[in-house]
Structures are given as structure tokens and as C-alpha cells.
Scaffold this motif. Sequence first.
Motif, short mmCIF file in Angstrom:
data_model
loop_
_atom_site.label_atom_id
_atom_site.label_comp_id
_atom_site.label_asym_id
_atom_site.label_seq_id
_atom_site.Cartn_x
_atom_site.Cartn_y
_atom_site.Cartn_z
N PRO A 22 82.83 69.78 44.83
CA PRO A 22 81.59 70.24 44.19
C PRO A 22 81.21 71.67 44.55
CG PRO A 22 81.11 68.60 45.88
CD PRO A 22 82.59 68.62 45.70
N VAL A 23 81.51 72.10 45.79
CA VAL A 23 81.13 73.46 46.18
C VAL A 23 82.04 74.48 45.49
CG1 VAL A 23 80.86 75.05 48.11
CG2 VAL A 23 80.18 72.66 48.38
N ILE A 24 83.34 74.20 45.42
CA ILE A 24 84.25 75.10 44.72
C ILE A 24 83.82 75.26 43.27
CG2 ILE A 24 86.61 75.30 43.81
CD1 ILE A 24 87.52 73.86 46.42
N GLN A 25 83.53 74.16 42.62
CA GLN A 25 83.20 74.19 41.20
C GLN A 25 81.90 74.92 40.93
OE1 GLN A 25 85.45 73.46 39.27
NE2 GLN A 25 84.67 72.95 37.24
N ALA A 26 81.04 75.04 41.95
CA ALA A 26 79.74 75.69 41.77
C ALA A 26 79.78 77.19 41.99
CB ALA A 26 78.72 75.07 42.74
N VAL A 27 80.96 77.73 42.36
CA VAL A 27 81.07 79.17 42.66
C VAL A 27 81.70 79.90 41.48
CG1 VAL A 27 82.12 80.88 44.19
CG2 VAL A 27 81.18 78.76 45.13
N PRO A 28 80.99 80.81 40.85
CA PRO A 28 81.59 81.59 39.75
C PRO A 28 82.83 82.33 40.22
CG PRO A 28 79.21 81.93 39.85
CD PRO A 28 79.58 81.17 41.08
N VAL A 43 89.71 60.23 41.33
CA VAL A 43 89.61 61.64 40.95
C VAL A 43 89.28 61.78 39.47
CG1 VAL A 43 90.86 63.82 40.75
CG2 VAL A 43 91.19 62.38 42.76
N GLN A 44 89.96 61.01 38.65
CA GLN A 44 89.75 61.10 37.20
C GLN A 44 88.33 60.74 36.82
OE1 GLN A 44 92.02 58.36 34.64
NE2 GLN A 44 92.57 60.15 33.40
N ALA A 45 87.75 59.77 37.52
CA ALA A 45 86.37 59.37 37.22
C ALA A 45 85.38 60.49 37.54
CB ALA A 45 86.02 58.12 38.01
N ASP A 46 85.66 61.23 38.62
CA ASP A 46 84.74 62.29 39.04
C ASP A 46 85.01 63.62 38.35
OD1 ASP A 46 83.65 60.47 40.79
OD2 ASP A 46 84.66 61.25 42.57
N TRP A 47 86.30 63.93 38.11
CA TRP A 47 86.70 65.23 37.57
C TRP A 47 87.70 65.03 36.43
CZ3 TRP A 47 83.77 69.06 39.42
CH2 TRP A 47 83.16 68.87 40.66
N PRO A 48 87.24 64.54 35.29
CA PRO A 48 88.18 64.23 34.20
C PRO A 48 88.90 65.44 33.64
CG PRO A 48 85.89 64.06 33.46
CD PRO A 48 85.85 64.22 34.95
N GLN A 49 88.38 66.64 33.90
CA GLN A 49 88.97 67.84 33.30
C GLN A 49 90.11 68.42 34.13
OE1 GLN A 49 86.24 67.66 35.01
NE2 GLN A 49 85.65 69.59 35.99
N VAL A 50 90.33 67.94 35.38
CA VAL A 50 91.36 68.55 36.22
C VAL A 50 92.69 67.82 36.07
CG1 VAL A 50 89.58 69.20 37.90
CG2 VAL A 50 91.01 67.19 38.34
N SER A 263 74.57 65.07 44.32
CA SER A 263 73.99 66.31 43.80
C SER A 263 75.01 67.44 43.92
CB SER A 263 72.73 66.68 44.57
OG SER A 263 71.71 65.73 44.38
N HIS A 264 74.98 68.35 42.98
CA HIS A 264 75.89 69.49 42.99
C HIS A 264 75.11 70.76 43.29
CE1 HIS A 264 79.55 67.71 40.66
NE2 HIS A 264 79.11 66.90 41.59
N TYR A 300 82.60 79.87 50.02
CA TYR A 300 83.62 80.02 48.98
C TYR A 300 83.42 81.30 48.16
CZ TYR A 300 86.44 75.87 49.57
OH TYR A 300 87.35 74.95 50.06
N ALA A 301 82.20 81.78 48.06
CA ALA A 301 82.00 83.08 47.43
C ALA A 301 82.66 84.18 48.26
CB ALA A 301 80.51 83.36 47.25
N GLY A 302 82.61 84.03 49.58
CA GLY A 302 83.29 84.99 50.44
C GLY A 302 84.80 84.92 50.31
N VAL A 303 85.34 83.70 50.19
CA VAL A 303 86.78 83.55 49.96
C VAL A 303 87.18 84.21 48.66
CG1 VAL A 303 88.58 81.84 49.42
CG2 VAL A 303 87.01 81.44 51.34
#
Length: 346
Positions: A22-28, A43-50, A263-264, A300-303
Motif C-alpha cells: 500500500p505504501v509503494i502504490q501511494a507514492v507518485p 494477492v489477486q484479491a488485494d491487487w487484481p491489476q498486478v 486504510s491506504h 519510498y519517495a526518497g527511494v
Amino acid sequence: MTLPIHVALIGYGMAGQVFHAPVIQAVPGLRLVTIQSSQPLKVQADWPQVWISTTFEEVIQTPQIDLVVIATPNHTHFELAWRALEAGKHVVVDKPFTLLAQEARALAELAQMQNRLLSVFQNRRWDGNFLSLQRMLEAGTLGEVVYFESHFDRYRPAVQPRWREQAGPGSGIWYDLGPHLADQAQLLFGWPQAVFADIAPQRLGAEAPDYFHVLLRYPRLRVVLHASALVPGGSPRFVVHGTQGSWVCYGLDTQEKSLREGSHPGGPNWRPVGGEAWLYRPGQPSELVDVEPGDYRRYYAGVRDAIWEKGPNPVPPEQAVRLMELLEAAIQSAAERREISLGVEE
């Protein structure tokens, strides 16, 4: 225009599911495109697009993957990070970095040779209470700090059937919570002169340590790091005493709780609270002081910025190596029941 960074997450246990995804996905600028897991339906249930991968080799041999995030059991960190760096990927490793300091040094050298980012997910640097503490110390409000106490106590009396609580390499509370507390202490105060540690199992049926009490000795300052699974309540998160005042903070940063509840970051229900803090100064009434909200996205924004060459690595390898040396020295201290000198002049 800077291209987005394609991220592969390795492991979808508690760390991968609750924190990293969730944190990775929230970083532009970061795009979670692959999760490698032995639980594909989850995984598929939580992130069907990956794209769900079942093998690590498949992930690191995919040219489109830029960054590999390793959120697997602790004893696998070194091998997986090594293989990802050899494949030319940038790498983030969940804490603890490795099990041994020599492994940490080897990974740091390989990352330098490969000219790839290597970083460790020390998310608690971005807890609201810790950020507020940093601001307080930088302002000099407390004068010279002479005593610092950091607690991460919980009440989990029943031993759970999970690898973190079973006997085995990398299990136990010192490898789980110790990296957070020791990293924060090093960030604030630098390298200590010596360490004395008591690390032990206390719960009935415990196979791995679930308690630690660690003293870091500096010339005048004393730092206590403490965690236990048998604390029903009442412990402060931080206690800081200085020559001009004291600062006491209660409560854990609520980001983890919010993430566990689904929560995200940045979502409509995302309202992290860093705890409740009190300032005490001689001759003045006690004062309730603001605690700023934390934000794990800043790691993750720093990464992202470091990969784009627009900013520094938020947790560089040299800091991660030093931390592993301290964790290792504490284990030696507990085993030998004595203070371990850390090579700083007395």
C-alpha cells in the motif's frame, strides 16, 4: 519527463501486505507491477491489476523491473538481495538488513560495484512521535540530553505459529523490533561506546526471544532500548531527560494500525496520529505539545528520488551496515552476559 519506476514486491506476508504494497502504490512515480508470492489468490484479491509471479528468478530476469523490494523471512534477505543486485536491479530490503554484519558489508560493496541503489526499509524514522522528537532535540529545548528511553511494548501473551516467533535464524523480538529502536537511537545520537544487552524468552512456550532490555553507553548519555510481548499497558513510547527539561511521549504511531485495518496512505480514512507528548521544564507547568503526523510514504519517495538522482538514499547502506554491527554486538553481549566495547575511546 522522468519515467515511472517499475517495482516488484517479493513476499506477501505481513510486511509485504500491510506495509510495502500500500505504501509503494501511494507514492507518485512508483508503479507496483509484480508481486511474487506463494499465496497468489490472496494477492489477486488485494491487487487484481498486478502480475503475480511464482518464482524469484522470473522477476529478476524481467528487464522492465527496476526496483526489487524484499519482504521475505529474515534469513532469506542476504541471498535474495545479492541475486537482485547481480541482476542489475535497485533493491530495498525490509529490516533487518541481514542476519550478520559481514553479509551487510558484502551487499553494500556489491551495490557500489553494480552502481545500484541499496536501501533498508526503516519506516519508523517516519513515525510522527519520532519526527517530533527529532524536531525537539534539534531546537535544543531540553538542553543536553543525558538519558533516553525507547519502548516498543505490546501485550501478546500467546505464542503464534509464525516464523517470527519460532526457533530459527532471524526470529525473535530483537530482529523484529530491535532494528527500529536501535536505528532511531543511532540516528539521534551516533555510535555508542559500549552495549549491554539482556535478550530472552519470557512467555510460556516461547521458542524465540520476546523480551529485550539494551543499554547503549555514551560518555554522559545513557540510552535504554526496551521491548516486551508481556506488557498489558502503561509504558511510554519515549522518555527523554535533558539538562533543561524532559519530554515524554505515550502511544504508538497509528500508521501501522491503519494499514492493518486496510486504510491506504492518502486515502479518505488516512488520519495518522503520532501519540501524546508532554514537555516538563523546571519551574513551569507541564505542557501538552503537538505531535506531528507521520508518513511512511516519505521513505519510498526518497527511494524514488535517489533512483532518479534527485535526492539522497533515505537509508544508505553505510547506515544499515553500522546498525547490523550494533545488533550483532547486542546478541554477543546477551550471550556472554557482559558489556561489549564498540571501539570508541572511553
